[in-house]
Design a protein around this motif. Structure first.
Motif, mmCIF file in Angstrom:
data_model
loop_
_atom_site.group_PDB
_atom_site.id
_atom_site.type_symbol
_atom_site.label_atom_id
_atom_site.label_comp_id
_atom_site.label_asym_id
_atom_site.label_seq_id
_atom_site.Cartn_x
_atom_site.Cartn_y
_atom_site.Cartn_z
ATOM 1 N N PHE A 11 0.871 -1.173 0.000
ATOM 2 C CA PHE A 11 0.000 0.000 0.000
ATOM 3 C C PHE A 11 0.904 1.218 0.000
ATOM 4 C CE2 PHE A 11 -2.533 3.386 1.856
ATOM 5 C CZ PHE A 11 -3.705 3.286 1.126
ATOM 6 N N HIS A 12 1.012 1.863 -1.150
ATOM 7 C CA HIS A 12 1.939 2.992 -1.282
ATOM 8 C C HIS A 12 1.351 4.062 -2.196
ATOM 9 C CE1 HIS A 12 2.813 0.977 -5.068
ATOM 10 N NE2 HIS A 12 3.176 -0.111 -4.399
ATOM 11 N N ASN A 13 2.112 5.130 -2.393
ATOM 12 C CA ASN A 13 1.601 6.287 -3.139
ATOM 13 C C ASN A 13 1.191 5.960 -4.574
ATOM 14 O OD1 ASN A 13 1.872 8.176 -1.059
ATOM 15 N ND2 ASN A 13 4.030 8.530 -1.517
ATOM 16 N N PHE A 14 1.754 4.886 -5.131
ATOM 17 C CA PHE A 14 1.512 4.593 -6.537
ATOM 18 C C PHE A 14 0.343 3.631 -6.760
ATOM 19 C CE2 PHE A 14 6.056 5.563 -6.013
ATOM 20 C CZ PHE A 14 6.133 6.690 -6.817
ATOM 21 N N ASN A 15 -0.166 2.994 -5.686
ATOM 22 C CA ASN A 15 -1.290 2.079 -5.889
ATOM 23 C C ASN A 15 -2.475 2.352 -4.965
ATOM 24 O OD1 ASN A 15 -0.583 1.045 -3.356
ATOM 25 N ND2 ASN A 15 -0.499 -1.087 -4.038
ATOM 26 N N GLU A 16 -2.354 3.349 -4.074
ATOM 27 C CA GLU A 16 -3.391 3.537 -3.059
ATOM 28 C C GLU A 16 -4.755 3.859 -3.663
ATOM 29 O OE1 GLU A 16 -2.385 6.645 -0.315
ATOM 30 O OE2 GLU A 16 -1.580 7.962 -1.863
ATOM 31 N N SER A 52 4.025 12.438 5.966
ATOM 32 C CA SER A 52 4.857 12.373 4.763
ATOM 33 C C SER A 52 4.972 10.946 4.228
ATOM 34 C CB SER A 52 6.261 12.951 5.031
ATOM 35 O OG SER A 52 6.191 14.329 5.261
ATOM 36 N N ASP A 53 3.990 10.121 4.523
ATOM 37 C CA ASP A 53 3.929 8.738 4.065
ATOM 38 C C ASP A 53 2.472 8.416 3.737
ATOM 39 O OD1 ASP A 53 6.626 7.829 4.241
ATOM 40 O OD2 ASP A 53 6.441 7.672 6.412
ATOM 41 N N PRO A 54 2.216 7.340 2.985
ATOM 42 C CA PRO A 54 0.831 6.954 2.693
ATOM 43 C C PRO A 54 0.034 6.736 3.977
ATOM 44 C CG PRO A 54 2.370 5.696 1.347
ATOM 45 C CD PRO A 54 3.197 6.442 2.362
ATOM 46 N N GLY A 55 -1.242 7.019 3.924
ATOM 47 C CA GLY A 55 -2.088 6.814 5.093
ATOM 48 C C GLY A 55 -3.283 7.734 5.135
ATOM 49 N N PHE A 56 -3.123 8.947 4.637
ATOM 50 C CA PHE A 56 -4.204 9.932 4.715
ATOM 51 C C PHE A 56 -5.454 9.470 3.962
ATOM 52 C CE2 PHE A 56 -6.244 13.395 2.265
ATOM 53 C CZ PHE A 56 -6.986 13.953 3.292
ATOM 54 N N LEU A 57 -5.292 9.018 2.727
ATOM 55 C CA LEU A 57 -6.442 8.636 1.918
ATOM 56 C C LEU A 57 -7.206 7.470 2.541
ATOM 57 C CD1 LEU A 57 -5.224 8.865 -1.801
ATOM 58 C CD2 LEU A 57 -6.850 10.342 -0.619
ATOM 59 N N LEU A 58 -6.475 6.459 2.989
ATOM 60 C CA LEU A 58 -7.120 5.298 3.586
ATOM 61 C C LEU A 58 -7.865 5.682 4.859
ATOM 62 C CD1 LEU A 58 -7.608 2.255 3.484
ATOM 63 C CD2 LEU A 58 -5.501 1.943 4.792
ATOM 64 N N THR A 59 -7.246 6.525 5.677
ATOM 65 C CA THR A 59 -7.890 6.982 6.906
ATOM 66 C C THR A 59 -9.162 7.757 6.604
ATOM 67 O OG1 THR A 59 -5.742 7.102 8.026
ATOM 68 C CG2 THR A 59 -7.553 8.353 9.002
ATOM 69 N N ARG A 60 -9.095 8.669 5.664
ATOM 70 C CA ARG A 60 -10.259 9.489 5.314
ATOM 71 C C ARG A 60 -11.416 8.636 4.799
ATOM 72 N NH1 ARG A 60 -9.596 13.769 0.534
ATOM 73 N NH2 ARG A 60 -9.574 11.808 -0.645
ATOM 74 N N GLU A 61 -11.107 7.702 3.904
ATOM 75 C CA GLU A 61 -12.162 6.886 3.322
ATOM 76 C C GLU A 61 -12.744 5.909 4.340
ATOM 77 O OE1 GLU A 61 -13.528 7.479 0.295
ATOM 78 O OE2 GLU A 61 -12.173 9.197 0.503
ATOM 79 N N ALA A 62 -11.908 5.408 5.252
ATOM 80 C CA ALA A 62 -12.400 4.510 6.295
ATOM 81 C C ALA A 62 -13.362 5.246 7.221
ATOM 82 C CB ALA A 62 -11.236 3.921 7.084
ATOM 83 N N LEU A 63 -13.031 6.487 7.549
ATOM 84 C CA LEU A 63 -13.922 7.293 8.400
ATOM 85 C C LEU A 63 -15.236 7.586 7.686
ATOM 86 C CD1 LEU A 63 -11.348 9.777 9.968
ATOM 87 C CD2 LEU A 63 -12.576 7.933 11.146
#
Length: 227
Positions: free
Chosen positions: A58-63, A92-103
Motif C-alpha cells: 500500500f503505497h503512493n503509486f497504488n493507493e 509524509s507517508d501513505p495513510g491519509f487517503l485510507l484513513t479518510r475513506e475509512a472514516l
C-alpha cells in the motif's frame, strides 16, 4: 459507527528496531493483514520479531487503485494494520487517503503513539518547541520559491524533511530567503549508528555539508523569524 476497530495505524521504528512499542507488536500479531509501504522493509521488521502475518503493498503509486477493495474488506470484518517504512503512517507517508475513506465508511480506526522523526530532531535542536510548524518536504520545483518566500516571514520554528542529495541546495536557499545567520539544526540517521546533529547559522552548516557528504534520512529544524 462501527465499534470494533478494523484499521490500526501503527508507527514503526525510524532506525533502531528496539524503538517499537509492546502494543505495536501485539497489534501486528493480532491483525489479519499488514498493509505496508514496502513489503521488503516491513517484512524484515516482522521477521525480526517473529510475526507471521500476510503483507500487502500500500503505497503512493497504488493507493487509489486498491482503496475501494480495502474498505470493502474492512466493512466485511477484516482487521488491518497500516505501517510505513519508518515512523507514523500519514506523516509524509501513505495513510491519509485510507484513513479518510475509512472514516467516511463509518469504520473505527485507532492510531498508536510511536516514532516520528521530526520530534527528536525538534527537541534536540535547542530551538523553541512550544510553537512550531511541520512543512515536510518542500516542493521540488513548482511552488518552491513561493513557499520559501512565505516561510521567510514565519515566526514559529519550522521543520522540514529533506533528501541528502538536495540538502546543500536547500541550505543555500535558506541562506537566500531566511538569511545566512538564521539558526538551523540538521539531524540525520536518527536512532541509527551514525546519528548526527549539527546546529548553527545556515552559513556554517552549508560549509560543513559542502565539505562532508550527507547520508541518510534528514530532518532540518529552522528558527523562526525574530518577532
Amino acid at each position: 459507527m462501527q465499534e470494533k476497530t478494523v484499521l490500526y495505524l501503527v508507527p514503526t521504528p525510524i532506525g533502531n528496531l528496539a524503538d517499537i512499542t509492546l502494543r505495536a507488536l501485539d497489534i501486528l500479531k493480532s491483525v489479519d493483514v499488514v498493509l505496508a509501504e514496502d513489503t521488503r522493509t516491513s517484512g524484515f521488521l516482522l521477521k525480526h520479531y517473529d510475526i507471521r502475518k500476510p503483507l500487502q503493498s500500500f503505497h503512493n503509486f497504488n493507493e487509489h487503485k486498491v482503496l475501494g477493495a480495502l474498505i470493502k474488506r474492512m466493512q466485511d470484518g477484516e482487521v488491518m494494520a497500516l505501517v510505513s517504512d519508518a515512523g507514523t503512517p500519514g506523516i509524509s507517508d501513505p495513510g491519509f487517503l485510507l484513513t479518510r475513506e475509512a472514516l467516511k465508511a463509518g469504520l473505527t480506526i485507532e492510531c498508536l503513539p510511536g516514532p516520528t522523526a521530526f520530534v527528536p530532531a525538534l527537541v534536540k535542536s535547542g530551538l523553541p518547541s512550544d510553537r512550531f510548524i511541520f512543512e515536510g518536504f518542500l516542493p521540488h520545483k513548482k511552488g518552491r520559491q513561493t513557499a520559501l518566500k512565505t516561510l521567510a516571514h514565519e515566526t514559529r520554528t519550522m521543520i522540514f524533511y529533506e533528501s541528502p542529495y538536495r540538502l546543500q541546495k536547500t541550505l543555500e536557499q535558506f541562506a537566500e530567503y531566511f538569511g545566512a545567520d538564521r539558526i538551523v539544526s540538521v539531524s540525520r540517521e536518527l536512532t541509527k549508528l551514525y546519528e548526527e546533529t549539527k546546529t548553527g547559522p545556515v552559513s556554517e552548516l552549508l560549509q560543513y555539508f559542502t565539505e562532508k557528504e550527507a547520508k541518510g534520512e534528514i530532518v532540518i529544524v529552522v528558527a523562526g523569524r525574530p518577532e
